[in-house]
Enzyme design. Structure first.
Site, mmCIF file in Angstrom:
data_model
loop_
_atom_site.group_PDB
_atom_site.id
_atom_site.type_symbol
_atom_site.label_atom_id
_atom_site.label_comp_id
_atom_site.label_asym_id
_atom_site.label_seq_id
_atom_site.Cartn_x
_atom_site.Cartn_y
_atom_site.Cartn_z
ATOM 1 N N TYR A 11 81.596 73.386 -62.808
ATOM 2 C CA TYR A 11 82.493 74.250 -63.591
ATOM 3 C C TYR A 11 82.048 74.309 -65.061
ATOM 4 O O TYR A 11 81.921 75.387 -65.653
ATOM 5 C CB TYR A 11 83.925 73.717 -63.482
ATOM 6 N N SER A 57 86.217 79.093 -71.094
ATOM 7 C CA SER A 57 87.095 77.916 -71.015
ATOM 8 C C SER A 57 86.749 77.033 -72.185
ATOM 9 O O SER A 57 85.636 77.112 -72.730
ATOM 10 C CB SER A 57 86.808 77.158 -69.711
HETATM 11 C C1 BGC Z 1 90.341 74.469 -66.198
HETATM 12 C C2 BGC Z 1 91.634 73.729 -66.000
HETATM 13 C C3 BGC Z 1 91.817 72.694 -67.088
HETATM 14 C C4 BGC Z 1 91.568 73.295 -68.464
HETATM 15 C C5 BGC Z 1 91.582 72.236 -69.563
HETATM 16 C C6 BGC Z 1 90.289 75.025 -67.589
HETATM 17 O O1 BGC Z 1 89.144 75.781 -67.796
HETATM 18 O O2 BGC Z 1 90.234 75.490 -65.222
HETATM 19 O O3 BGC Z 1 91.669 73.093 -64.734
HETATM 20 O O4 BGC Z 1 93.138 72.190 -67.043
HETATM 21 O O5 BGC Z 1 90.329 73.951 -68.494
HETATM 22 O O6 BGC Z 1 90.836 71.103 -69.223
#
Ligand code: BGC
Length: 268
Positions: free
Chosen positions: A165, A152
């Site tokens: 996360y 991410s």
């Molecule tokens: C998350 C999303 C978020 C995006 C940008 C992703 O890794 O799961 O919820 O919108 O990152 O912030």
């Protein structure tokens, strides 16, 4: 018709029944791969995709497994290999969010996210490597296997209110690079994709309202929220031999989100 990029390859995609995972399974099948579509609880969407892919002349199976559980992951690979005979591509994609500000974040929320997002990628990659290492490359392929970790933008962008996360994605960064270094001599390529804001269920609460969508777009220099297909296209390339010399790389597919602050707000 041009030659398909993944012809004859066997792929496994965790979290394959929705969002980025589902788009990746469909794109892989279109490019000629056989696909094991992993789901965790509801088999319905994965089974529907199996029928959809079969109707288009492809081959897919649905495999249930909770990627945070070691025995589930081992059984998932055993099943895929029993059907396909080998595994050439593994996408460690399954991911969840359990958001809370730090004072209210429970240990359960922390463990759930680390378990699925980070331990799940470790277990998936480990099982893939155990199998790939002992197989011959497909004819005409220089690599014994390819592993993709779904990261991410939050592997580099800190994310207040989402420390579980962001920690999991930060961990994926060095998990992926260390693995890539370790298994490249076996000709197994490990890489990652770091998606930005992609329109899936994980962030639906935000993009599904006009105000939420506008706030998201504010963070994206390219001016649009991404689609799962944007990520699937990058996954096809990284899983194919077109990227044969790419090892230990993270491909940011984020409309420029990591170039924060957006150019449009600079000097204003
Ligand atoms: C998350 C999303 C978020 C995006 C940008 C992703 O890794 O799961 O919820 O919108 O990152 O912030």
């Amino acid at each position: 018709m041009r030659e398909r990029l993944l012809e004859g390859a066997a792929a496994l995609v965790t979290g394959g029944s929705s969002g980025i995972g589902a788009a990746t399974c469909r794109a892989f099948a279109r490019e000629g791969a056989k696909v094991a579509i992993n789901y965790v609880t509801d088999s319905g969407p994965a089974e529907a995709m199996v029928r959809e892919i079969a109707a288009q002349g492809g081959k897919a199976i649905a495999v249930g497994a909770d990627v945070s559980k070691e025995l589930d992951v081992i059984a998932m690979f055993e099943r895929a290999i029993a059907v396909f005979g080998r595994i050439d591509i593994a996408v460690a994609n399954a991911g969840i969010q359990r958001d809370a500000d730090i004072e209210h974040m429970t240990l359960e929320q922390w463990n759930a996210v680390i378990g699925t997002n980070l331990t799940g990628q470790f277990l998936t990659a480990r099982e893939a490597i155990r199998r790939m290492r002992h197989q011959d490359p497909l004819p005409n392929s220089p690599a014994r296997g390819k592993i993709l970790c779904m990261s991410s933008v939050h592997e580099v962008i800190p994310w207040a209110g989402h420390v579980n996360y962001a920690t999991s994605k930060g961990g994926i960064h060095l998990l992926m690079q260390s693995l890539a270094q370790e298994v490249a001599p076996y000709r197994i390529r490990v890489n990652a994709i770091a998606p930005g804001a992609i329109r899936t269920n994980i962030n639906k609460d935000h993009w599904s309202t006009p105000e939420g969508a506008a706030a998201m777009v504010q963070l994206i220099p390219y001016g649009r929220i991404g689609d799962p297909e944007d990520i699937a296209k990058a996954a096809v390339w990284l899983a194919s031999d077109e990227s044969d010399y790419v090892v230990g790389a993270t491909l940011f597919v984020d409309g420029g989100m990591t170039l924060y602050p957006p150019s449009t707000t600079r000097n204003s």
